[in-house]
Design a protein around this motif. Sequence first.
Motif, short mmCIF file in Angstrom:
data_model
loop_
_atom_site.label_atom_id
_atom_site.label_comp_id
_atom_site.label_asym_id
_atom_site.label_seq_id
_atom_site.Cartn_x
_atom_site.Cartn_y
_atom_site.Cartn_z
N MET A 1 0.58 -1.09 0.02
CA MET A 1 -0.21 -0.77 0.01
C MET A 1 0.94 1.64 0.16
SD MET A 1 -3.14 1.06 2.23
CE MET A 1 -4.40 -0.39 1.61
N LYS A 2 0.46 2.17 -0.84
CA LYS A 2 1.48 3.32 -1.21
C LYS A 2 0.86 4.46 -0.01
CE LYS A 2 1.66 3.44 -6.32
NZ LYS A 2 1.07 3.83 -6.73
N ARG A 3 2.20 5.27 0.50
CA ARG A 3 1.72 6.30 1.35
C ARG A 3 0.80 6.96 1.94
NH1 ARG A 3 6.28 8.89 0.76
NH2 ARG A 3 5.34 10.76 -0.76
N HIS A 4 0.46 7.72 0.51
CA HIS A 4 -0.98 8.31 0.14
C HIS A 4 -1.96 7.59 0.45
CE1 HIS A 4 -0.78 6.93 -3.70
NE2 HIS A 4 -2.05 7.24 -4.35
N ASP A 5 -2.25 6.50 0.13
CA ASP A 5 -3.60 5.30 0.85
C ASP A 5 -3.53 5.32 2.37
OD1 ASP A 5 -3.98 5.01 -2.37
OD2 ASP A 5 -2.25 3.39 -2.64
N LEU A 6 -2.48 5.52 2.65
CA LEU A 6 -2.35 4.92 4.28
C LEU A 6 -3.27 6.29 4.72
CD1 LEU A 6 0.27 2.88 5.13
CD2 LEU A 6 -1.52 1.75 5.20
N PHE A 7 -2.10 7.08 4.26
CA PHE A 7 -3.15 8.36 5.00
C PHE A 7 -4.32 8.77 4.66
CE2 PHE A 7 -2.13 13.21 5.38
CZ PHE A 7 -2.00 13.44 6.27
N ARG A 8 -4.80 8.46 3.60
CA ARG A 8 -6.37 8.42 3.10
C ARG A 8 -6.97 8.54 3.79
NH1 ARG A 8 -6.17 7.45 -2.54
NH2 ARG A 8 -5.63 9.21 -3.54
N ARG A 9 -6.76 7.30 4.19
CA ARG A 9 -7.17 5.97 5.25
C ARG A 9 -7.19 6.67 6.35
NH1 ARG A 9 -6.29 0.08 6.27
NH2 ARG A 9 -6.08 -0.51 4.34
N LEU A 10 -6.59 7.18 6.71
CA LEU A 10 -6.51 8.01 8.37
C LEU A 10 -7.22 9.03 8.12
CD1 LEU A 10 -4.94 7.75 11.19
CD2 LEU A 10 -3.28 8.89 9.90
N ILE A 11 -6.54 9.89 7.53
CA ILE A 11 -7.21 11.23 7.87
C ILE A 11 -9.28 11.24 7.70
CG2 ILE A 11 -8.27 13.53 6.47
CD1 ILE A 11 -6.11 13.32 7.87
N SER A 12 -9.72 9.95 6.41
CA SER A 12 -11.26 9.41 5.90
C SER A 12 -11.96 8.97 7.26
CB SER A 12 -10.61 9.06 4.73
OG SER A 12 -10.48 7.78 4.54
N ARG A 13 -11.05 8.43 8.04
CA ARG A 13 -12.01 7.63 9.20
C ARG A 13 -11.96 7.76 10.58
NH1 ARG A 13 -10.51 1.78 6.52
NH2 ARG A 13 -11.59 1.40 4.97
N ALA A 14 -10.99 8.71 10.88
CA ALA A 14 -10.41 8.84 11.85
C ALA A 14 -11.24 9.79 12.33
CB ALA A 14 -9.20 9.81 12.30
N PRO A 15 -11.71 9.74 14.33
CA PRO A 15 -12.58 10.60 14.74
C PRO A 15 -11.83 12.53 14.71
CG PRO A 15 -11.25 9.60 15.83
CD PRO A 15 -11.36 9.12 14.76
N PRO A 16 -12.69 13.38 14.75
CA PRO A 16 -11.99 14.83 14.89
C PRO A 16 -10.60 15.04 15.65
CG PRO A 16 -14.57 14.61 14.82
CD PRO A 16 -14.64 13.53 14.82
N ASP A 17 -10.71 14.09 16.90
CA ASP A 17 -10.37 14.87 17.52
C ASP A 17 -8.29 14.16 16.98
OD1 ASP A 17 -10.75 12.38 18.36
OD2 ASP A 17 -9.94 12.18 20.15
#
Length: 72
Positions: A1-17
């Motif tokens: 998995m590419k860095r941008h895919d992991l970062f996108r997943r983190l941002i899209s699924r993470a709660p606001p905090d």
Amino acid sequence: MKRHDLFRRLISRAPPDVVAAIYERVRRRDRVNGESPSWQEIVGAAQGLGIFTTEEASTFLHLVGDRLGDAA
């Protein structure tokens, strides 16, 4: 998995905090005096929320360290 895919997943699924912690980490990464959460803390929270597996978390930390020059 590419860095941008992991970062996108983190941002899209993470709660606001967690998103706020990511923002603080990126915003203050070049400041010596600024306290911000470490990538390990952020990724640990993501693992706790089920966003990353252990392998994905390790990969993300490695990629972030390579890209930004610090994984902490």
